[in-house]
Design an enzyme around this catalytic site. Sequence first.
Site, short mmCIF file in Angstrom:
data_model
loop_
_atom_site.label_atom_id
_atom_site.label_comp_id
_atom_site.label_asym_id
_atom_site.label_seq_id
_atom_site.Cartn_x
_atom_site.Cartn_y
_atom_site.Cartn_z
N LYS A 235 -18.46 31.34 -13.58
CA LYS A 235 -19.22 32.49 -13.10
C LYS A 235 -19.56 33.42 -14.27
O LYS A 235 -18.87 33.41 -15.29
CB LYS A 235 -18.37 33.30 -12.10
CG LYS A 235 -18.14 32.61 -10.76
CD LYS A 235 -17.30 33.50 -9.86
CE LYS A 235 -17.01 32.85 -8.52
NZ LYS A 235 -18.20 32.64 -7.68
N ARG A 309 -14.53 25.45 -0.05
CA ARG A 309 -14.74 24.44 0.99
C ARG A 309 -13.91 23.19 0.71
O ARG A 309 -13.56 22.47 1.64
CB ARG A 309 -16.24 24.12 1.08
CG ARG A 309 -16.81 23.49 -0.15
CD ARG A 309 -18.34 23.53 -0.18
NE ARG A 309 -18.87 24.87 -0.46
CZ ARG A 309 -20.15 25.15 -0.52
NH1 ARG A 309 -21.05 24.21 -0.31
NH2 ARG A 309 -20.56 26.38 -0.78
#
Length: 454
Positions: A235, A309
């Site tokens: 990120k 996820r």
Amino acid sequence: MHPFFAPTGATAIPLHFVTAATLNAVAGKAGASAFAKAADFTGKPGQSLLVPGKGGELAAVLFGIEAGAGHADPFLPGRLAGILPPGTYRFANAPHDARLAALAIALGSYTFTRYRKANGRTLKLVPPASVDAAELSAIIEGVTLTRDLVNTPSNDMGPAELEAAARKLAKAHRAKIGVIAGSTLARDFPLIQAVGQGSARAPRLIDMTWGNPKHPKITLVGKGVCFDTGGLDIKNDAGMLNMKKDMGGAATALGLAHMLMARKIPLRLRVLIPAVENSISGTSFRPRDIYRSRKGLTVEIGNTDAEGRLVLADALSLADDEKPELVVDFATLTGAARVALGPELPALFTDDDTLAGDLAGIGLAENDPVWRLPLWRPYEALLDSRIADTNNVGGGHGGAITAALFLRKFVGNAKAWAHFDIFAWTPSAKPGRPEGAECQAARALFALLKKQYC
Ligand code: BES
Ligand code: MN
Ligand code: ZN
């Protein structure tokens, strides 16, 4: 009882709720007509007036609320948390919703004091007669637990500390707790292992159960990413800054579990928390790696930043094995859900229309709103991989939906499944919602489960 609540009958300063229309009558009753006039208090929503008595003591408080139904913020009385001097108060008349008003003042009084002393303002409220103070106490404690866990920075809230928090909660309620780690985790939960293997702080799966095994089985799954660097698909600085909160789903599951256990809701409750850190090292998982998930589906890694996820997939497949009545997962899963709904509205995904309708209604009633987004079948194709059963990312469009569709591949036996894509954070303070960590969707779910199973 939570220390926010004073004993019934305690000496307390009266809080008078007013609208422009009721100002004259209410101020008259409070003996504050002249002072309200002198202070130009008009009873505008959110406006407050501290009324002195003859000796200069604080004798009463007036607080303006919205007139009529359909108010913009049912938590508006929470503003009193930042206004009232330390002391004990009571409601002299009923606001729109005495329960939500009391809750808002309690939740608005929250401060995170682990690293710096509080400014020492303690407010107490005599519970309004209509309010179940024991239940409200459990809710306040649950929200406080969630906020404390999320506000704690990652250096003090890694997978081990998250495990310790779960163990502490289990002990308090005499729940059973087990933790899978090491070679067993690597063998049986390959996706949790893959995400967590780059960190010096070892990944684990926390498994807590409580209640009578004969009662309906409800399982909560919480994303416990104790820091999300993005992994090798790192990120940028702005994106990474707040990622201590990426265990917000786990914290929400624990806060909700506290509410349910403290109120002894007749359920067989299970809480599953994959606790990992998504970090960068020579042992990190990589883009285009392929892992065989616990369920057997092979997953190609399109992006290591879509880690939530992955850890949820293996936890959901375990949850699904015992065919529970309901599986609910909470996760700070996608930026896309925030783009769609903003920070205050968790996205709800479920195939169960009745559950969706019930949750939407009860969420509004509890001022813990959720908003449904579709599990749009045609977008499943976006997750296709050329060489594995599925990719973990679905491209640039509909990111919250494709993330939810990915999760759905790992649930099949549960009678119902709901997924909440939460933000777990209040970017700037609002009444009842201090800036920082927030507990979202848990109060709505608590109310629903209580209604359904009590
Ligand atoms: N934890 C983030 C999602 C997130 C970011 C939630 C900011 C709230 C605020 C998650 O692990 C993530 O990085 N998701 C990616 C997925 C993408 C790589 C497909 C995202 O949303 O950008
Ligand atoms: Mn991520
Ligand atoms: Zn994440």
